[in-house]
Design a protein around this motif. Sequence first.
Motif, PDB file in Angstrom:
ATOM      1  N   ARG A 124       0.826  -1.220   0.000  1.00 17.18           N
ATOM      2  CA  ARG A 124       0.000   0.000   0.000  1.00 17.18           C
ATOM      3  C   ARG A 124       0.857   1.266   0.000  1.00 17.18           C
ATOM      4  O   ARG A 124       0.409   2.338  -0.413  1.00 17.18           O
ATOM      5  N   LYS A 125       2.099   1.120   0.493  1.00 17.02           N
ATOM      6  CA  LYS A 125       3.002   2.278   0.519  1.00 17.02           C
ATOM      7  C   LYS A 125       3.201   2.864  -0.876  1.00 17.02           C
ATOM      8  O   LYS A 125       3.557   4.020  -1.024  1.00 17.02           O
ATOM      9  N   LEU A 126       2.998   2.036  -1.908  1.00 17.20           N
ATOM     10  CA  LEU A 126       3.158   2.523  -3.287  1.00 17.20           C
ATOM     11  C   LEU A 126       2.270   3.741  -3.559  1.00 17.20           C
ATOM     12  O   LEU A 126       2.619   4.611  -4.359  1.00 17.20           O
ATOM     13  N   LEU A 127       1.126   3.780  -2.868  1.00 17.06           N
ATOM     14  CA  LEU A 127       0.187   4.895  -3.079  1.00 17.06           C
ATOM     15  C   LEU A 127       0.745   6.216  -2.551  1.00 17.06           C
ATOM     16  O   LEU A 127       0.159   7.270  -2.761  1.00 17.06           O
ATOM     17  N   ASN A 128       1.887   6.139  -1.842  1.00 14.58           N
ATOM     18  CA  ASN A 128       2.506   7.371  -1.352  1.00 14.58           C
ATOM     19  C   ASN A 128       3.445   7.992  -2.375  1.00 14.58           C
ATOM     20  O   ASN A 128       4.135   8.977  -2.066  1.00 14.58           O
ATOM     21  N   PHE A 129       3.489   7.432  -3.587  1.00 13.16           N
ATOM     22  CA  PHE A 129       4.365   8.033  -4.595  1.00 13.16           C
ATOM     23  C   PHE A 129       4.017   9.527  -4.751  1.00 13.16           C
ATOM     24  O   PHE A 129       2.835   9.886  -4.847  1.00 13.16           O
ATOM     25  N   GLY A 130       5.043  10.349  -4.738  1.00 10.59           N
ATOM     26  CA  GLY A 130       4.838  11.799  -4.882  1.00 10.59           C
ATOM     27  C   GLY A 130       4.478  12.487  -3.583  1.00 10.59           C
ATOM     28  O   GLY A 130       4.444  13.715  -3.500  1.00 10.59           O
ATOM     29  N   VAL A 181       8.989   6.250  -2.391  1.00 12.73           N
ATOM     30  CA  VAL A 181       8.573   5.341  -3.470  1.00 12.73           C
ATOM     31  C   VAL A 181       9.306   5.765  -4.735  1.00 12.73           C
ATOM     32  O   VAL A 181       9.371   6.949  -5.053  1.00 12.73           O
ATOM     33  N   PHE A 182       9.875   4.808  -5.435  1.00 11.04           N
ATOM     34  CA  PHE A 182      10.521   5.092  -6.728  1.00 11.04           C
ATOM     35  C   PHE A 182       9.741   4.418  -7.843  1.00 11.04           C
ATOM     36  O   PHE A 182       9.206   3.311  -7.664  1.00 11.04           O
ATOM     37  N   SER A 189       8.492   0.762  -6.666  1.00 13.02           N
ATOM     38  CA  SER A 189       8.962   0.030  -5.486  1.00 13.02           C
ATOM     39  C   SER A 189       8.920   0.965  -4.285  1.00 13.02           C
ATOM     40  O   SER A 189       9.016   2.189  -4.442  1.00 13.02           O
ATOM     41  N   PHE A 190       8.775   0.392  -3.076  1.00 14.56           N
ATOM     42  CA  PHE A 190       8.666   1.238  -1.880  1.00 14.56           C
ATOM     43  C   PHE A 190       9.847   0.997  -0.946  1.00 14.56           C
ATOM     44  O   PHE A 190      10.674   0.119  -1.196  1.00 14.56           O
ATOM     45  N   ASP A 191       9.900   1.810   0.125  1.00 16.47           N
ATOM     46  CA  ASP A 191      10.967   1.704   1.137  1.00 16.47           C
ATOM     47  C   ASP A 191      12.360   1.945   0.578  1.00 16.47           C
ATOM     48  O   ASP A 191      13.332   1.324   1.022  1.00 16.47           O
ATOM     49  N   ASN A 192      12.475   2.810  -0.408  1.00 17.37           N
ATOM     50  CA  ASN A 192      13.815   3.200  -0.870  1.00 17.37           C
ATOM     51  C   ASN A 192      14.330   4.292   0.066  1.00 17.37           C
ATOM     52  O   ASN A 192      13.618   5.256   0.351  1.00 17.37           O
ATOM     53  N   ASP A 193      15.568   4.134   0.535  1.00 20.71           N
ATOM     54  CA  ASP A 193      16.141   5.126   1.452  1.00 20.71           C
ATOM     55  C   ASP A 193      16.685   6.315   0.664  1.00 20.71           C
ATOM     56  O   ASP A 193      17.430   6.133  -0.296  1.00 20.71           O
ATOM     57  N   ILE A 194      16.313   7.510   1.105  1.00 22.47           N
ATOM     58  CA  ILE A 194      16.930   8.701   0.524  1.00 22.47           C
ATOM     59  C   ILE A 194      17.398   9.610   1.657  1.00 22.47           C
ATOM     60  O   ILE A 194      16.913   9.500   2.781  1.00 22.47           O
ATOM     61  N   THR A 195      18.350  10.474   1.344  1.00 20.40           N
ATOM     62  CA  THR A 195      18.876  11.387   2.366  1.00 20.40           C
ATOM     63  C   THR A 195      18.302  12.786   2.138  1.00 20.40           C
ATOM     64  O   THR A 195      17.736  13.071   1.083  1.00 20.40           O
TER      65      THR A 195
END
Length: 341
Positions: A221-227, A313-314, A322-328
């Motif tokens: 469901r995290k995919l829906l957080n794209f953007g 989300v990328f 895909s979700f849970d990608n780490d960014i700084t």
Amino acid sequence: MNQAEFINDSKLLSGILNDYSNIIILCDQNTEISCLPLLNLNPVIPLISIPPGENNKSTFSLNLIWNKLLLANADRNTTLINIGGGVITDIGGLAAATYNRGINFINIPTTLMGMVDAANGGKTGINFNGLKNYIGTFSEPEAIYILPKFLKTLSVSQIQSGFAEMLKHGLIADKQYFKQLTSMDLEFSNFEIIHFTELIKKSVALKDNIVSKDFKEIGKRKLLNFGHTIGHALESHFINSNLPHGHFVSAGMICETFLSHTIGKLDLAESQEIIFSIDNIFNRIPFSANEIDEIAHLTLKDKKNKDQIVKCVFLDKTGEASFDNDITIKDVVESLSFYNS
Ligand SMILES: NC(=O)c1ccc[n+]([C@@H]2O[C@H](COP(=O)([O-])OP(=O)(O)OC[C@H]3O[C@@H](n4cnc5c(N)ncnc54)[C@H](O)[C@@H]3O)[C@@H](O)[C@H]2O)c1
Ligand SMILES: [Zn+2]
């Protein structure tokens, strides 16, 4: 999970609601004027009307709704009917989920944003201390009724706002749908409701498909957080602007598409094509270079993040994410500088 039911005739919806013996209507002062008259409801049904706008998705309004429910003698057998945009379905859902340890509620979205997104999926909430949707529950509405005719009185900017979430659905889950949306002749000031109904159905189906597999947002469901990671940071920064939610999501999608290429797997040509398509529909939100650092730090407040690591989300391809990608924070700053350039 309850799926939205599409209704083309307002009389049909009036019939359904007038058949209930114990309901209370929640709306805002705009939907009270623009939408309620279409439904021709029994005048004895109690009505709670709150001021419109994101600022009213607050503890103050929640308190007011609880008080009005009490005054109207609402009990466990009462059903709250939320008639409005995402603000009303979010706060009404939360009021119902908590009053008397939970009463039934029905969502009747009146904005495009509400129809394609907010009214579906069972997330309720209010903003808290300047943070978006910080207090809320996962609570399913008993039913969702979509009457596309309500869109007729909506502003162009509000239609665009809902359209951002539709683009998001295409980008994360259905390339063909994204292409269909971006190749349309987009005359938002004079759009065809009948044509739009099919698109709304598609978006609802794409969201339902994801939510039904992960209601509590543990994974997919995290995919829906794209953007929304960067979009929400911008929205929190500009909390007092009148710009609707979807415009911030459009900005967030540009930034996160940029990062999907620079850090993730999305190829350059595809990222450029996506950004070009979004730019075709939305004006960029102006801010100065001095504001970037502050906006970037707001991503740390996102309730999905832990220990200074921002989860994002990328897009891997158009239509796959895909979700849970780490960014700084540095990555966020770079994407905002790109957006601002
Ligand atoms: N729960 C979820 O899953 C979810 C998903 C997406 C968005 N949201 C939330 O939804 C909210 C945004 O939703 P929104 O854009 O619908 O905002 P909104 O509810 O503020 O509605 C936008 C404006 O349009 C007016 N309006 C509503 N229907 C109208 C109609 N038919 N004719 C004329 N005016 C009308 C409203 O009074 C308001 O002024 C945000 O708070 C966002 O966080 C929640
Ligand atoms: Zn959104």
